[in-house]
Design a protein around this motif. Structure first.
Motif, PDB file in Angstrom:
ATOM      1  N   VAL A 199       5.073  10.964   2.605  1.00 13.72           N
ATOM      2  CA  VAL A 199       5.081   9.579   2.112  1.00 13.72           C
ATOM      3  C   VAL A 199       3.809   9.301   1.314  1.00 13.72           C
ATOM      4  CG1 VAL A 199       5.194   7.158   2.774  1.00 13.72           C
ATOM      5  CG2 VAL A 199       6.515   8.861   4.045  1.00 13.72           C
ATOM      6  N   ALA A 200       2.670   9.824   1.773  1.00 15.78           N
ATOM      7  CA  ALA A 200       1.414   9.635   1.043  1.00 15.78           C
ATOM      8  C   ALA A 200       1.505  10.267  -0.340  1.00 15.78           C
ATOM      9  CB  ALA A 200       0.249  10.229   1.830  1.00 15.78           C
ATOM     10  N   ALA A 201       2.096  11.464  -0.441  1.00 17.44           N
ATOM     11  CA  ALA A 201       2.258  12.119  -1.734  1.00 17.44           C
ATOM     12  C   ALA A 201       3.143  11.293  -2.661  1.00 17.44           C
ATOM     13  CB  ALA A 201       2.847  13.521  -1.546  1.00 17.44           C
ATOM     14  N   ALA A 202       4.208  10.711  -2.116  1.00 16.70           N
ATOM     15  CA  ALA A 202       5.103   9.875  -2.923  1.00 16.70           C
ATOM     16  C   ALA A 202       4.364   8.634  -3.435  1.00 16.70           C
ATOM     17  CB  ALA A 202       6.320   9.466  -2.097  1.00 16.70           C
ATOM     18  N   LEU A 203       3.495   8.058  -2.607  1.00 18.02           N
ATOM     19  CA  LEU A 203       2.731   6.889  -3.037  1.00 18.02           C
ATOM     20  C   LEU A 203       1.729   7.254  -4.130  1.00 18.02           C
ATOM     21  CD1 LEU A 203       2.086   5.192   0.419  1.00 18.02           C
ATOM     22  CD2 LEU A 203       3.493   4.283  -1.435  1.00 18.02           C
ATOM     23  N   VAL A 204       1.047   8.388  -3.960  1.00 16.30           N
ATOM     24  CA  VAL A 204       0.094   8.815  -4.990  1.00 16.30           C
ATOM     25  C   VAL A 204       0.827   9.065  -6.304  1.00 16.30           C
ATOM     26  CG1 VAL A 204      -1.557  10.620  -5.639  1.00 16.30           C
ATOM     27  CG2 VAL A 204      -1.470   9.802  -3.280  1.00 16.30           C
ATOM     28  N   TRP A 205       2.035   9.588  -6.237  1.00 19.00           N
ATOM     29  CA  TRP A 205       2.840   9.846  -7.440  1.00 19.00           C
ATOM     30  C   TRP A 205       3.141   8.550  -8.192  1.00 19.00           C
ATOM     31  CZ3 TRP A 205       8.076   8.650  -8.664  1.00 19.00           C
ATOM     32  CH2 TRP A 205       8.561   9.308  -9.815  1.00 19.00           C
ATOM     33  N   ARG A 206       3.193   7.422  -7.485  1.00 15.38           N
ATOM     34  CA  ARG A 206       3.480   6.136  -8.113  1.00 15.38           C
ATOM     35  C   ARG A 206       2.274   5.568  -8.856  1.00 15.38           C
ATOM     36  NH1 ARG A 206       5.345   1.697  -4.375  1.00 15.38           N
ATOM     37  NH2 ARG A 206       5.514   0.664  -6.405  1.00 15.38           N
ATOM     38  N   THR A 207       1.090   6.098  -8.596  1.00 12.53           N
ATOM     39  CA  THR A 207      -0.099   5.584  -9.276  1.00 12.53           C
ATOM     40  C   THR A 207      -0.241   6.225 -10.649  1.00 12.53           C
ATOM     41  OG1 THR A 207      -1.569   7.281  -8.356  1.00 12.53           O
ATOM     42  CG2 THR A 207      -1.249   5.282  -7.057  1.00 12.53           C
ATOM     43  N   ARG A 208      -1.129   5.673 -11.444  1.00 10.44           N
ATOM     44  CA  ARG A 208      -1.446   6.242 -12.752  1.00 10.44           C
ATOM     45  C   ARG A 208      -2.758   6.979 -12.679  1.00 10.44           C
ATOM     46  NH1 ARG A 208       0.005   0.388 -14.634  1.00 10.44           N
ATOM     47  NH2 ARG A 208      -1.793   0.108 -13.289  1.00 10.44           N
TER      48      ARG A 208
END
Length: 470
Positions: A199-208
């Motif tokens: 889930v943390a990786a998915a959230l980081v993927w949403r950032t720029r």
């Protein structure tokens, strides 16, 4: 300037000083808010692993004390290499992508930990887990430095609060699984840890990906001495002229491994992390083996530490928002550790009540030291590094914490506590002395390095301008 009237403190008063309000509107906006949530989930999983891993390897895998010590000790030492490796890669690749890679690597390693029980397989797998964990630290620092700008101390405080809340939640989740105690319960805890990283990786993927100096055009013309780059707007028109290669060639970024001043800072920063080992190893073992305080007091140490950091970190960091104040905090760190060690030395003399009060007071002083260290160490690691090579420098500075985690417990159990109360007094005096040396080293570098001196001047000038206009 009045104490607490810095940019971070004024911004806190305008937008509300509550922790929740700060979390909703952190420095860096949307991307910083998402990253703080990812940070919280990451540390929740780490809390689960930290509370259950030793028992898992002992009760489920069946490792004896010797092989368990070899597994965790070897993995911890080899894992230190993750920090400089990540710093080097971050100078060439996006930090956001590398951080996602660290999360995915940890997921794969944790799944292999559940699937295999042979020591020969677990050793490289756990080593990879430690390396990925260490590699994530400088990447998180680099991201925060880029996205939060001069308000990085405020962002650091928020991340510390999120981390401690995550560790507390992870420990609580682990307690439930440990109470069940079955093989499936342990497997569920480890896979839950892996899920938190997913889930943390998915959230980081949403950032720029934030743009840092080492990726922008200003980096291409940046000079190692920190002087202003020359105007390159006419490069195309002057291409081919004799001497153009000298004036327009991109200079090589400085290497932290050749920067003796920064290496000295990183070396002196190792004992500045000893509060971690004292809290998790020194206080519990000293209470149980050398004082009359009741054993049920041990969980209170972590509870006091967690609550105080969540509540106070944002306020402490608001007062350590520039390099000069960070050097002052380094000196205060040494004094706080010295006072803590003095209390531990005297805790053996009294009865249960006296020992309990002394041990709890020592935990409070240790937390005060951690509050100052967590803000000052990060601020100095960033401020003392040249902008054009900041990623590589942060990778080197992040090694300090890893070295302490490997050597600190051995120092406490093998030397300090073996020497009794005198050992604690010697440790406190040594840390206080080294903190004074660290402070002088940092002040000397701030005064002599053009890039860091200019950065400090810019921070002071920006703060003064906002105070005048505000």
């Amino acid at each position: 300037m009045r104490r607490g009237t810095g940019a971070g403190a004024r911004e806190n008063r305008r937008n509300g000083t509550g922790l929740i309000a700060q979390m909703r509107n952190p420095p860096g906006g949307r991307d910083a808010r998402i990253m703080l949530l990812a940070y919280f989930l990451d540390r929740t999983g780490s809390g689960v692993w930290g509370a259950s891993s030793v028992l898992y390897f002992t009760l489920v895998v069946g490792l004896d004390a010797r092989r368990l010590g070899l597994l965790l000790g070897t993995a911890g030492v080899l894992g230190i290499a993750g920090s400089p490796l990540a710093g080097r890669l971050a100078g060439r690749l996006p930090a956001r992508s590398l951080l996602i890679g660290c999360h995915l690597l940890r997921i794969a390693a944790l799944c292999l930990t559940v699937a295999f029980t042979r020591f020969e397989v677990l050793l490289p797998v756990v080593t990879v887990t430690y390396m990925a964990d260490r590699a994530a630290k400088p990447l998180e620092m680099l991201y925060a430095t880029r996205v939060a700008g001069e308000r990085r101390s405020t962002y650091r405080a928020l991340s510390r609060s999120a981390a401690n809340a995550g560790y507390a939640l992870g420990s609580g989740i682990a307690a439930i699984g440990l109470a069940v105690g079955t093989r499936d319960a342990y497997h569920a805890l480890i896979l839950g840890d892996a899920l938190s990283f997913l889930v943390a990786a998915a959230l980081v993927w949403r950032t720029r990906e934030p743009r840092g100096p080492e990726h922008g055009p200003e980096h291409a013309a940046a000079r190692p001495d920190g002087t202003a780059p020359a105007d390159r707007s006419g490069d195309a028109a002057t291409a081919g002229r004799p001497g153009d290669a000298v004036t327009t060639a991109r200079p090589a970024a400085p290497s932290p491994w050749r920067d003796r001043g920064y290496l000295l800072f990183a070396l002196l920063d190792v004992p500045m992390y000893l509060d971690d080992s004292i809290l998790n190893v020194g206080l519990p073992l000293w209470l149980i083996g050398h004082t009359a305080a009741p054993h049920v007091l041990v969980p209170a140490f972590l509870a006091v530490n967690t609550v105080l950091i969540v509540v106070l970190q944002i306020h402490v960091s608001a007062r350590i928002e520039d390099p000069r104040r960070a050097t002052t905090a380094v000196g205060l760190y040494g004094l706080a550790v010295l006072a803590c060690c003095a209390l531990l030395a005297t805790a053996t003399a009294g009865g249960a009540w006296t020992a309990s009060i002394a041990m709890l007071a020592a935990a409070v002083l240790l937390t005060a030291a951690e509050l100052m260290r967590s803000a000052s160490s990060w601020e100095l690691a960033v401020s003392l590094a040249p902008q054009e090579a900041r990623a590589a420098y942060l990778g080197v500075s992040a090694m300090s914490q890893g070295v302490q985690k490997s050597a600190g417990p051995l120092l406490l159990t093998g030397a300090v506590m073996a020497a009794g109360p005198a050992g604690w007094l010697a440790l406190g005096a040594a840390v206080a002395g080294l903190s004074a040396v660290q402070r002088r080293v940092c002040l000397r570098r701030l005064a002599s390095t053009p890039a860091t001196a200019a950065s400090a001047a810019a921070l002071t000038g920006s703060a003064a301008a906002r105070e005048t206009t505000g």
